[in-house]
Design an enzyme around this catalytic site. Structure first.
Site, PDB file in Angstrom:
ATOM      1  N   ALA A   1     -11.976  -8.077   2.302  1.00  9.87           N
ATOM      2  CA  ALA A   1     -11.652  -9.221   3.163  1.00  9.87           C
ATOM      3  C   ALA A   1     -10.338  -9.866   2.757  1.00  9.87           C
ATOM      4  O   ALA A   1     -10.120 -11.053   3.005  1.00  9.87           O
ATOM      5  CB  ALA A   1     -12.788 -10.249   3.119  1.00  9.87           C
TER       6      ALA A   1
ATOM      7  N   CYS B   1       0.814  -1.216   0.000  1.00  9.87           N
ATOM      8  CA  CYS B   1       0.000   0.000   0.000  1.00  9.87           C
ATOM      9  C   CYS B   1       0.847   1.265   0.000  1.00  9.87           C
ATOM     10  O   CYS B   1       0.358   2.334  -0.357  1.00  9.87           O
ATOM     11  CB  CYS B   1      -0.954   0.004   1.187  1.00  9.87           C
ATOM     12  SG  CYS B   1      -0.143   0.084   2.806  1.00  9.87           S
TER      13      CYS B   1
ATOM     14  N   ARG C   1       4.443   1.160  -1.055  1.00  4.75           N
ATOM     15  CA  ARG C   1       5.756   0.878  -1.640  1.00  4.75           C
ATOM     16  C   ARG C   1       5.588   0.065  -2.929  1.00  4.75           C
ATOM     17  O   ARG C   1       4.800  -0.879  -2.981  1.00  4.75           O
ATOM     18  CB  ARG C   1       6.584   0.062  -0.645  1.00  4.75           C
ATOM     19  CG  ARG C   1       7.976  -0.329  -1.149  1.00  4.75           C
ATOM     20  CD  ARG C   1       8.636  -1.302  -0.174  1.00  4.75           C
ATOM     21  NE  ARG C   1       8.677  -0.786   1.173  1.00  4.75           N
ATOM     22  CZ  ARG C   1       9.626   0.017   1.628  1.00  4.75           C
ATOM     23  NH1 ARG C   1      10.600   0.407   0.840  1.00  4.75           N
ATOM     24  NH2 ARG C   1       9.583   0.454   2.877  1.00  4.75           N
TER      25      ARG C   1
END
Length: 429
Positions: free
Chosen positions: A190, A50, A52
């Site tokens: 999920a 998220c 990198r």
């Protein structure tokens, strides 16, 4: 081959740039194939999280390899190479090893010491193995990086507080909502980040907790595991209107939370942990809606773990880098030593052939005796020097010995490169 890492992270790029660079799991195999098809790239591993996007590569030229990787990243992201260059960090050889170990140990994470990066790095390595894009050099680097990360977490207390991107986001959310205990929360997604969010929210006493996901079966399983309630994705708007806090971490390529949807659900605090972002850009700044995303977290960095714990991890990393570099120097000398032994054997074989052509009266037994004697003499002459040169090669600056052997004996060693053929270049990553 030489090690090269090229990437962008929360340190060097805003979330909008990271969105454009993000590589989905489905796109990784194609990207790996494209990378190793480049003329200067022999091996590749792609790490995309998220905050990198990074390429670990084995290259046969620093400038050529860097150019190949930058061109591929520019192509897949649509960002012009000149613009992209301003967001990239670059590490070469020793600096690349150090950087990879810092990444795996959590020292380079937005939340220092978080352990999620280990699983993400393991997945990246697995994908490269499946795509056959990791060769000897990256296999060794990835395996050692994972081992270093495990050491950091098992031998120090750097992650004792269980920090993660989710806990960091919750801390920021408390500034708006106050105590989160008993707050109604909804988790959208999920996957791995969604599951981490549910676990973190449960530990924090947030609840009642609802979970929704495009795949209802995954939401059901996650809800059952944590005593939460699974909500149909078709009922997202109703679930939003009942929540105080929303954590969104989907893999959607388009915004899930539109301006209209959030406006109808206000007041609301949204933790957008997805890249690309789940919250539409035009939804930020809505009255009653607070959006906390990767840019927000980067601007409100978490306090560092205790200095003693960080120092302990750094000591582990430094020690492991030294060990890896010793292996690397030994690996560099091995083909040269093998070529030297092969050259010696070839010389002996050629001389024996000449001798036997002149002395046809030698019996087979005599020929065998002469051959064994000469080969034994050569082996004994080479034994001490080759053992010693391996020892010297493992020491700092030892890469010069392989080059000297190749020069002295005019050895042709395929792919033999000096680790210091190109000056080391490091970046801020």
């Amino acid at each position: 081959m030489n090690l090269l890492s090229v990437g962008a992270s929360y340190r060097t790029a805003d979330v909008a740039t990271l969105e454009r660079l993000t590589i989905t799991d489905q796109a990784v195999p194609g990207l790996l194939e494209k990378l190793v098809a480049q003329p200067f790239v022999g091996e590749a591993v792609v790490l995309s999280t998220c905050n990198r996007v990074e390429i670990f590569a084995a290259v046969n030229s620093f400038h050529g390899g860097l150019g190949d990787i930058c061109n591929v990243l520019s192509e897949v992201s649509g960002i012009p190479a000149t613009e992209l260059a301003g967001h990239l960090y670059v590490h070469y050889d020793e600096a690349a090893v150090l950087h990879s170990f810092k990444v795996s140990s959590g020292l380079d994470s937005m939340v220092v010491g978080e352990s999620q990066i280990l699983g993400q790095l393991r997945d990246a390595y697995h994908a490269a193995t499946e795509a056959d894009s990791a060769g000897r050099l990256l296999h060794e680097l990835m395996q050692q990086a994972l081992r270093v990360g495990k050491r950091a977490h098992s031998e120090t207390g750097i992650d004792r507080a269980g920090q993660s991107v989710v806990t960091a986001a919750l801390d920021v959310a408390e500034a708006t909502l106050g105590d989160l205990t008993g707050r109604r929360a909804l988790v959208i997604g999920a996957g791995a980040m969604g599951a981490l969010s549910v676990a973190t929210l449960t530990r924090a006493g947030v609840g009642p907790l609802s979970i929704t996901n495009r795949s209802a079966a995954r939401a059901d399983r996650l809800a059952e595991a944590y005593g939460a309630v699974a909500v149909s994705y078709d009922e997202l708007d109703a679930a939003l209107s009942e929540a105080d806090l929303v954590v969104s971490a989907t893999a959607s390529t388009v915004p899930v939370l539109t301006r209209e949807r959030l406006e109808a659900a206000a007041p609301l605090v949204v933790l957008d942990l997805a890249v690309p972002r789940d919250v539409a850009p035009d939804a930020t700044g809505l009255p009653g809606v607070t959006v906390i995303d990767i840019d927000t977290l980067a601007a409100t960095r978490r306090s560092m773990p205790a200095a003693a714990e960080t120092a302990a991890v750094e000591q582990i990393v430094t020690s492991e880098v030294d060990h890896f570099l010793a292996w690397l120097r030994g690996a560099d000398i091995a083909p040269t030593v093998a070529a030297l032994r092969t050259r010696a054997e070839d010389v002996v074989t050629a001389e024996l052939r000449k001798l036997y052509s002149r002395r046809s009266e030698f019996t087979e037994e005599q020929r065998a005796d002469v051959s064994r004697t000469l080969h034994r003499v050569v082996q004994q002459l080479l034994h001490s020097p080759t053992v010693r040169v391996r020892q010297l090669a493992a020491e700092p600056g030892g890469d010069q010995y392989a080059a000297l052997l190749r020069e002295l004996f005019d050895l042709d060693v395929p792919h033999a490169t000096s680790a210091n053929a190109v000056p080391e270049i490091g970046g801020h990553g």
